[in-house]
Design an enzyme around this catalytic site. Structure first.
Site, PDB file in Angstrom:
ATOM      1  N   LYS A   1       9.243   5.363   3.572  1.00  0.00           N
ATOM      2  CA  LYS A   1       8.650   4.197   4.234  1.00  0.00           C
ATOM      3  C   LYS A   1       9.157   2.974   3.470  1.00  0.00           C
ATOM      4  CE  LYS A   1       4.112   2.117   5.030  1.00  0.00           C
ATOM      5  NZ  LYS A   1       2.680   2.300   4.888  1.00  0.00           N
TER       6      LYS A   1
ATOM      7  N   SER B   1      -0.837  -5.710   2.624  1.00  0.00           N
ATOM      8  CA  SER B   1       0.514  -5.385   3.095  1.00  0.00           C
ATOM      9  C   SER B   1       1.483  -6.527   2.834  1.00  0.00           C
ATOM     10  CB  SER B   1       0.498  -5.079   4.585  1.00  0.00           C
ATOM     11  OG  SER B   1       1.813  -4.854   5.041  1.00  0.00           O
ATOM     12  N   THR B   2       2.666  -6.167   2.372  1.00  0.00           N
ATOM     13  CA  THR B   2       3.707  -7.164   2.156  1.00  0.00           C
ATOM     14  C   THR B   2       4.245  -7.706   3.486  1.00  0.00           C
ATOM     15  OG1 THR B   2       5.622  -7.664   0.773  1.00  0.00           O
ATOM     16  CG2 THR B   2       5.668  -5.575   1.954  1.00  0.00           C
ATOM     17  N   ASP B   3       3.855  -7.077   4.603  1.00  0.00           N
ATOM     18  CA  ASP B   3       4.203  -7.616   5.930  1.00  0.00           C
ATOM     19  C   ASP B   3       3.816  -9.100   6.030  1.00  0.00           C
ATOM     20  OD1 ASP B   3       4.948  -5.074   6.709  1.00  0.00           O
ATOM     21  OD2 ASP B   3       3.345  -4.815   8.190  1.00  0.00           O
TER      22      ASP B   3
ATOM     23  N   VAL C   1       7.394  -3.422   9.109  1.00  0.00           N
ATOM     24  CA  VAL C   1       7.589  -4.775   9.640  1.00  0.00           C
ATOM     25  C   VAL C   1       8.283  -5.639   8.596  1.00  0.00           C
ATOM     26  CG1 VAL C   1       6.351  -6.882  10.292  1.00  0.00           C
ATOM     27  CG2 VAL C   1       5.727  -4.700  11.339  1.00  0.00           C
TER      28      VAL C   1
ATOM     29  N   GLU D   1      10.891  -2.064  14.783  1.00  0.00           N
ATOM     30  CA  GLU D   1      10.744  -1.387  13.477  1.00  0.00           C
ATOM     31  C   GLU D   1      10.718   0.130  13.675  1.00  0.00           C
ATOM     32  OE1 GLU D   1       7.585   0.086  12.248  1.00  0.00           O
ATOM     33  OE2 GLU D   1       6.034  -0.886  13.471  1.00  0.00           O
TER      34      GLU D   1
ATOM     35  N   LYS E   1      -3.808  -3.993  12.756  1.00  0.00           N
ATOM     36  CA  LYS E   1      -4.435  -2.673  12.905  1.00  0.00           C
ATOM     37  C   LYS E   1      -5.918  -2.709  12.534  1.00  0.00           C
ATOM     38  CE  LYS E   1      -0.900  -0.389  10.890  1.00  0.00           C
ATOM     39  NZ  LYS E   1       0.426  -0.921  11.179  1.00  0.00           N
TER      40      LYS E   1
ATOM     41  N   ASP F   1      -5.094  -3.920  -2.157  1.00  0.00           N
ATOM     42  CA  ASP F   1      -4.054  -3.488  -1.220  1.00  0.00           C
ATOM     43  C   ASP F   1      -3.904  -4.476  -0.066  1.00  0.00           C
ATOM     44  OD1 ASP F   1      -2.237  -2.185   0.336  1.00  0.00           O
ATOM     45  OD2 ASP F   1      -3.284  -0.268   0.369  1.00  0.00           O
TER      46      ASP F   1
HETATM   47  N1  PSU Z   1       2.379  -0.432  14.183  1.00  0.00           N
HETATM   48  C1  PSU Z   1       1.999   0.791  14.655  1.00  0.00           C
HETATM   49  N2  PSU Z   1       2.104   1.862  13.804  1.00  0.00           N
HETATM   50  C2  PSU Z   1       2.601   1.731  12.519  1.00  0.00           C
HETATM   51  C3  PSU Z   1       3.016   0.449  12.050  1.00  0.00           C
HETATM   52  C4  PSU Z   1       2.873  -0.607  12.929  1.00  0.00           C
HETATM   53  O1  PSU Z   1       1.557   0.925  15.795  1.00  0.00           O
HETATM   54  O2  PSU Z   1       2.680   2.721  11.799  1.00  0.00           O
HETATM   55  C5  PSU Z   1       3.599   0.311  10.647  1.00  0.00           C
HETATM   56  C6  PSU Z   1       4.456  -0.966  10.545  1.00  0.00           C
HETATM   57  O3  PSU Z   1       5.756  -0.572  10.175  1.00  0.00           O
HETATM   58  C7  PSU Z   1       3.798  -1.771   9.464  1.00  0.00           C
HETATM   59  C8  PSU Z   1       3.195  -0.727   8.602  1.00  0.00           C
HETATM   60  O4  PSU Z   1       4.717  -2.596   8.793  1.00  0.00           O
HETATM   61  O5  PSU Z   1       2.637   0.163   9.580  1.00  0.00           O
HETATM   62  C9  PSU Z   1       2.184  -1.286   7.623  1.00  0.00           C
HETATM   63  O6  PSU Z   1       2.122  -0.485   6.484  1.00  0.00           O
HETATM   64  P1  PSU Z   1       1.323  -0.998   5.182  1.00  0.00           P
HETATM   65  O7  PSU Z   1      -0.078  -1.201   5.635  1.00  0.00           O
HETATM   66  O8  PSU Z   1       1.437   0.138   4.166  1.00  0.00           O
HETATM   67  O9  PSU Z   1       2.006  -2.228   4.711  1.00  0.00           O
HETATM   68 MN    MN Z   2      -0.341  -1.384   1.060  1.00  0.00          MN
END
Ligand code: PSU
Ligand code: MN
Length: 302
Positions: free
Chosen positions: A82, A136-138, A102, A22, A155, A134
């Site tokens: 993003k 994530s759609t991941d 992702v 990604e 994370k 909130d």
């Molecule tokens: N892994 C990392 N750093 C990042 C990400 C993953 O070490 O920045 C990114 C990935 O692309 C993941 C995104 O899909 O953070 C998640 O964002 P959100 O929480 O807004 O869905």
């Molecule tokens: Mn989000």
């Protein structure tokens, strides 16, 4: 609609092991030039294991599967969006550039015929989800896309127990690579239990049992603990995260900006220590992803 780098096109045609990467980690996750270094280190780790890296992202409306060095540099330097799975069509239509999260990368990788993806850490259920909703759609995209994602757990800025519960609800199999504990990105400990698996070969067997034998379209999460020598102390990280979450609340950061804000806060508050761990775990995930991609190839051609 996909623009393949010649190396990736050849590898797919010759049925070699390919690992998708990604690019939001590059555009929003890490500061320049650590971001570019990380992207290259991940690609190199995959090559060293005898697989081909396919870094995925969008450059001026073109969906790229595999980047040249110059293109990577370009993406790292330009003001990039993003992108998630559902916003790719918008970027294509208006000619925007973007790092793919992702979720977006899963979508594109699957379309490209790739079955393994490496990231640092998947997105998940945010802390204070009761107020913000909130999530994530991941997670949802992984549950609907037959790809194996290698990630250092999720994370640590997230609500990890709820993230794991939601993965369970969404029928995503979560495996711990040589661990029965779900890693918390900067540390190998979270207090949460997952199913341990010992070898890349066993992971490959699970992939084919899921997708070929059971005809399921669910993704699989392979949780890989961060390298031991780069782990941070759990209490130290937790204290920083609580400060980061509070700062986000105070400044009113939310939605797509939240994860990048939290990561950048941690970087500054730790004097760069979190970035060092992030790079190390990203490299380690890329390496494991390549081993799994090779094992899956053996599994499906034997
Ligand atoms: N892994 C990392 N750093 C990042 C990400 C993953 O070490 O920045 C990114 C990935 O692309 C993941 C995104 O899909 O953070 C998640 O964002 P959100 O929480 O807004 O869905
Ligand atoms: Mn989000």
């Amino acid at each position: 609609m996909l623009d393949f780098h010649p190396e990736v096109a050849r590898a797919l045609k010759e049925k070699k092991a390919v690992v998708a990467l990604e690019t939001t980690i590059l555009t929003h996750g890490l500061p320049y030039p650590s971001n570019l270094e990380t992207a290259r280190v991940m690609e190199e780790a995959i090559r060293r294991e005898g697989a081909v890296p396919a870094t995925i992202g969008v450059l001026a409306g073109t969906i790229k599967v595999g980047f040249s060095h110059a293109e990577l540099e370009q993406l790292a330097q330009t003001k990039a969006e993003k992108l998630q799975a559902h916003t790719i069509p918008w970027a294509v239509a208006v000619g925007a550039s973007g790092g793919t999260t992702v979720s977006a990368t899963l979508r594109i990788a699957y379309q490209a015929g790739i079955r393994v993806l490496a990231t640092g850490g998947i997105g998940g259920v945010h802390r204070q989800v009761e107020e913000t909703f909130d999530i994530s759609t991941d997670l949802i995209t992984l549950s609907r896309t037959p790809i194996l994602l290698v990630s250092a757990g999720a994370k640590a800025v997230l609500d990890l127990p709820r993230t794991l519960e939601l993965l369970e609800t969404l029928s995503v199999l979560v495996l711990g690579f040589q661990t029965s504990e779900f890693p918390a990105f900067y540390t190998h400990t979270s207090g949460l239990k997952v199913t341990a698996i010992q070898t890349a070969g066993e992971v490959a067997r699970i992939m084919s049992a899921t997708w070929q034998e059971l005809c399921s379209n669910s993704g699989i999460l392979l949780a890989n603990p961060p390298p031991q020598d780069k782990e941070l102390a759990p209490l130290y990280v937790e204290e920083l995260i609580q400060r980061a979450v509070l700062a986000a609340e105070k400044t009113g950061v939310k939605g797509r900006q939240l994860t990048p804000f939290l990561l950048s806060f941690l970087e500054k508050a730790s004097g760069g220590k979190t970035v060092e761990t992030n790079i190390a775990l990203a490299e380690s995930n890329a390496r494991l992803a390549a081993q799994v991609a090779r094992a899956y190839l053996v599994q499906t051609t034997s």
